[in-house]
Design a protein around this motif. Structure first.
Motif, PDB file in Angstrom:
ATOM      1  N   ILE A 122       0.837  -1.202   0.000  1.00 27.01           N
ATOM      2  CA  ILE A 122       0.000   0.000   0.000  1.00 27.01           C
ATOM      3  C   ILE A 122       0.870   1.249   0.000  1.00 27.01           C
ATOM      4  CG2 ILE A 122      -0.231  -0.023   2.520  1.00 27.01           C
ATOM      5  CD1 ILE A 122      -2.975   1.194   2.204  1.00 27.01           C
ATOM      6  N   LEU A 218      -6.532  -0.902  -5.813  1.00 22.90           N
ATOM      7  CA  LEU A 218      -6.788  -0.010  -4.683  1.00 22.90           C
ATOM      8  C   LEU A 218      -8.037  -0.439  -3.910  1.00 22.90           C
ATOM      9  CD1 LEU A 218      -5.839   2.566  -3.257  1.00 22.90           C
ATOM     10  CD2 LEU A 218      -7.237   3.867  -4.852  1.00 22.90           C
ATOM     11  N   LYS A 219      -9.070  -0.835  -4.620  1.00 22.34           N
ATOM     12  CA  LYS A 219     -10.293  -1.303  -3.949  1.00 22.34           C
ATOM     13  C   LYS A 219     -10.023  -2.576  -3.143  1.00 22.34           C
ATOM     14  CE  LYS A 219     -13.611   0.653  -7.253  1.00 22.34           C
ATOM     15  NZ  LYS A 219     -14.229   1.574  -6.267  1.00 22.34           N
ATOM     16  N   SER A 222      -8.243  -1.427  -0.031  1.00 23.55           N
ATOM     17  CA  SER A 222      -9.130  -0.700   0.892  1.00 23.55           C
ATOM     18  C   SER A 222     -10.018  -1.654   1.687  1.00 23.55           C
ATOM     19  CB  SER A 222      -9.977   0.309   0.122  1.00 23.55           C
ATOM     20  OG  SER A 222     -10.873  -0.340  -0.765  1.00 23.55           O
ATOM     21  N   CYS A 223     -10.420  -2.749   1.070  1.00 22.13           N
ATOM     22  CA  CYS A 223     -11.219  -3.745   1.803  1.00 22.13           C
ATOM     23  C   CYS A 223     -10.408  -4.391   2.915  1.00 22.13           C
ATOM     24  CB  CYS A 223     -11.725  -4.813   0.841  1.00 22.13           C
ATOM     25  SG  CYS A 223     -12.941  -4.215  -0.352  1.00 22.13           S
ATOM     26  N   LYS A 226     -10.088  -1.999   6.075  1.00 19.43           N
ATOM     27  CA  LYS A 226     -11.366  -1.439   6.519  1.00 19.43           C
ATOM     28  C   LYS A 226     -11.546  -1.509   8.024  1.00 19.43           C
ATOM     29  CE  LYS A 226     -16.113  -1.326   4.862  1.00 19.43           C
ATOM     30  NZ  LYS A 226     -17.076  -1.926   3.911  1.00 19.43           N
ATOM     31  N   GLU A 256     -10.556   6.748  -1.945  1.00 15.37           N
ATOM     32  CA  GLU A 256     -10.896   5.337  -1.762  1.00 15.37           C
ATOM     33  C   GLU A 256     -10.488   4.838  -0.378  1.00 15.37           C
ATOM     34  OE1 GLU A 256     -12.513   1.739  -2.452  1.00 15.37           O
ATOM     35  OE2 GLU A 256     -12.607   3.427  -3.855  1.00 15.37           O
ATOM     36  N   ILE A 257      -9.282   5.171   0.060  1.00 13.50           N
ATOM     37  CA  ILE A 257      -8.801   4.690   1.350  1.00 13.50           C
ATOM     38  C   ILE A 257      -9.592   5.318   2.497  1.00 13.50           C
ATOM     39  CG2 ILE A 257      -6.825   4.655   2.915  1.00 13.50           C
ATOM     40  CD1 ILE A 257      -6.600   2.695   0.613  1.00 13.50           C
ATOM     41  N   ASP A 259     -12.636   6.543   2.310  1.00 13.49           N
ATOM     42  CA  ASP A 259     -13.999   6.002   2.259  1.00 13.49           C
ATOM     43  C   ASP A 259     -14.084   4.668   2.998  1.00 13.49           C
ATOM     44  OD1 ASP A 259     -15.104   8.108   0.911  1.00 13.49           O
ATOM     45  OD2 ASP A 259     -14.926   7.206  -1.071  1.00 13.49           O
ATOM     46  N   SER A 260     -13.024   3.872   2.907  1.00 16.18           N
ATOM     47  CA  SER A 260     -13.033   2.573   3.568  1.00 16.18           C
ATOM     48  C   SER A 260     -12.845   2.712   5.073  1.00 16.18           C
ATOM     49  CB  SER A 260     -11.941   1.670   2.999  1.00 16.18           C
ATOM     50  OG  SER A 260     -10.657   2.194   3.296  1.00 16.18           O
ATOM     51  N   ASN A 261     -12.139   3.761   5.508  1.00 17.02           N
ATOM     52  CA  ASN A 261     -11.896   3.980   6.936  1.00 17.02           C
ATOM     53  C   ASN A 261     -11.868   5.486   7.191  1.00 17.02           C
ATOM     54  OD1 ASN A 261     -11.014   4.058   9.597  1.00 17.02           O
ATOM     55  ND2 ASN A 261      -9.580   2.353   9.331  1.00 17.02           N
TER      56      ASN A 261
END
Length: 548
Positions: A122, A218-219, A222-223, A226, A256-257, A259-261
């Motif tokens: 990452i 990236l998605k 991000s999961c 989370k 994206e990152i 949004d996940s946390n």
């Protein structure tokens, strides 16, 4: 040879024959070795590197894909050591994103696992802006090709070269080679044709494929992060990765990152600067534009933040931009203008009281701006005066020529009336009109450039006043040169009106267009850049679309 013989290692770096073949990308040799002894793909060298990692490090993409397909998946698991995380990071750097994505889908925790260099995938991805759509600008025709191009994400296994077994017949290999050669020749002809036409379709397809793979990668990452705790985020270098993404302006990574946390919105660097203070310091306008999309409470929290040196947002805007950000702007004057635009934008966001707040060094934002931009302001003054000085000489020469041409009438005058002999000829009217336009435009250009050379070079003047004078001066100079060439061509057409000389008119007119074309190629891009920088839509995004 026995298959055990292939497991022997040379003494220097403990490389097996397969490892040596991997370094040079000899796929057919590697295929034959692995066919004889499949255990070779799991034997490491002196540094503990698997063969697939050696191939990836050397950038051998086809070899990497093949070795990855035959390497047991458990050998790359986080529990087996740093090889898996190192391979993912290496594939990201070498832009083998299909392999990296395939590995992370099988072992998601590799995204936050440290490799042999102690960096996590990452963190590595956060330093690769070219992999994302925000990492580069496209011309309008490139954007059209980009959006019209259809790409399909292929898995790493779909791109593995065909295995060449030891029992294959010579005839089948020859026929396959003939077909492959024909296909390669046809593909080469098409590729050369596309390159000759300079359509850029292949490059845009590769770019869009890279972008889509990076977004999917990236998605997947991000999961994984989370539900991580603060300690895990810190150990995985997630906070540092966000700061690196801000420095490189990767908007997709930040959104994206976070949004996940959402707690990662409060990420700070070692100087206690949040993502927006870091964006200002590194002049990343796309990241700073996210500030306008926060709700009021979060926006106030972000704006009120100060770093460990008690610098607020306005102090950081007053600091000189990094060289890599200024190098992309033509001329010191435009660089100074961009710095002023940043300072004014941040000034419009923060409370008025921030202007008088001092940092640990006892400096206000405006004092810090003046101190750090003193050298750039002098360079900007020198740059503008050099352009004005050289352009004044050209414009003054055009004024002299066109003033004399106005009284040197082609075809002469009538001795009785004093009127031009070709007064009723449309070409004569074109000559007189273009002569007058050239003379007046050149005179205006001279006056504008004289105004630049005698102007007061204060900081605020670089924002609009000096660039406006330069725009008018260069525009009128361009019109005067173009009108001068039209006047010259009209005079030639009048003189060479005889049927026996008409065939030379067109070549001479084409030659007359060369100076105008050269001027357009050399200075017109600069003129457009100055105009957009001064009167364009601006570099900051103030969209109301809510983010957080």
């Amino acid at each position: 040879m026995d298959k055990e013989d292939l497991e022997l290692k040379e003494e220097l770096a403990q490389f097996t024959p397969l490892a040596l073949a991997c370094l040079d990308g000899f796929i057919e040799i590697a295929q034959c070795m692995i066919h004889k002894n499949p255990r070779l793909v799991c034997i490491v060298n002196e540094n503990g590197h698997l063969p697939v990692l050696l191939a990836a490090t050397r950038g051998k993409k086809e070899m990497t894909r093949f070795l990855y397909s035959v390497t047991p998946s458990e050998e790359l698991a986080p529990e087996k050591g740093p090889n898996g995380a190192t391979l993912v990071s290496t594939c990201i750097v070498k832009q083998m994103l299909d392999v990296a994505l395939d590995i992370l889908e099988k072992h998601p925790r590799l995204a936050i696992s440290s490799g042999k260099d102690n960096f996590t995938p990452i963190y590595v991805l956060a330093q690769m802006p070219k992999l994302f759509p925000s990492g580069g600008s496209l011309w309008f025709w490139q954007r059209w090709i980009y959006y019209c191009t259809n790409v399909r994400l292929r898995r790493a296994h779909d791109q593995i070269p065909t295995y060449i077994g030891e029992n294959s017949s010579q005839q089948s290999r020859q026929s396959d080679n003939i077909i492959v050669n024909v296909l390669n020749q046809l593909h080469g002809m098409v590729s050369h044709l596309l390159d000759f036409l300079d359509l850029g379709i292949k490059n845009m397809h590769a770019k869009k494929l890279r972008n889509r793979q990076a977004i999917k990668l990236l998605k997947c990452i991000s999961c994984t992060i989370k539900n991580l705790k603060v300690e895990q985020l810190d150990e995985s270098l997630v906070y540092q990765a966000i700061i690196q993404a801000v420095k490189h302006g990767i908007v997709e990574f930040i959104t994206e990152i976070i949004d996940s946390n959402p707690d990662l919105l409060a990420s700070e660097d070692f100087s206690k600067r949040n993502i927006f203070l870091t964006a200002i310091l590194h002049r990343q306008e796309k990241i700073f534009g996210l500030l306008h999309r926060l709700d009021n409470l979060r926006r106030i929290q972000m704006i009120s933040h100060v770093d460990m040196f008690e610098n607020n947002m306005l102090h950081l805007a007053g600091m000189l931009a990094p060289p890599r950000q200024l190098d992309g702007i033509s001329g010191a004057a435009l660089q100074m203008q961009r710095e002023l635009q940043w300072f004014k934008e941040v000034e419009s966001v923060v409370p008025q009281t921030f202007k008088d707040v001092m940092n640990k060094d006892g400096k206000k934002p405006c004092d810090l701006f003046t101190e750090q931009h003193a050298s750039l302001m002098k360079d900007g003054e020198k740059w503008m005066k050099e352009i004005a000085n050289s352009s004044t000489f050209v414009a003054a020469l055009i004024v002299t020529i066109m003033f004399a041409a106005a009284f040197t009438i082609p075809g002469g005058t009538n001795e009785k009336t004093g009127m031009p002999n070709f007064l009723q000829n449309p070409l004569f009217m074109l000559f007189i009109t273009s002569d007058a336009i050239s003379l007046f435009s050149a005179t205006t250009s001279v006056l504008m450039f004289l105004g630049i050379m005698t102007s007061q070079y204060a900081e605020s003047k670089f924002l609009t006043r000096l660039p406006t004078k330069l725009i008018i001066g260069l525009s009128t100079l361009f019109f005067s040169i173009a009108a001068m060439m039209i006047s010259f061509s009209a005079a030639l057409a009048i003189w060479l009106n005889d049927p026996s000389t008409k065939y030379v008119i067109l070549p001479l007119i084409l030659l007359a267009s060369i100076p105008v074309s050269l001027f357009a190629l050399l200075l017109f891009p600069l003129l457009v850049e100055i105009f957009i920088s001064t009167y364009g839509p601006g570099i900051f995004d103030r969209r109301i679309e809510r983010w957080y």
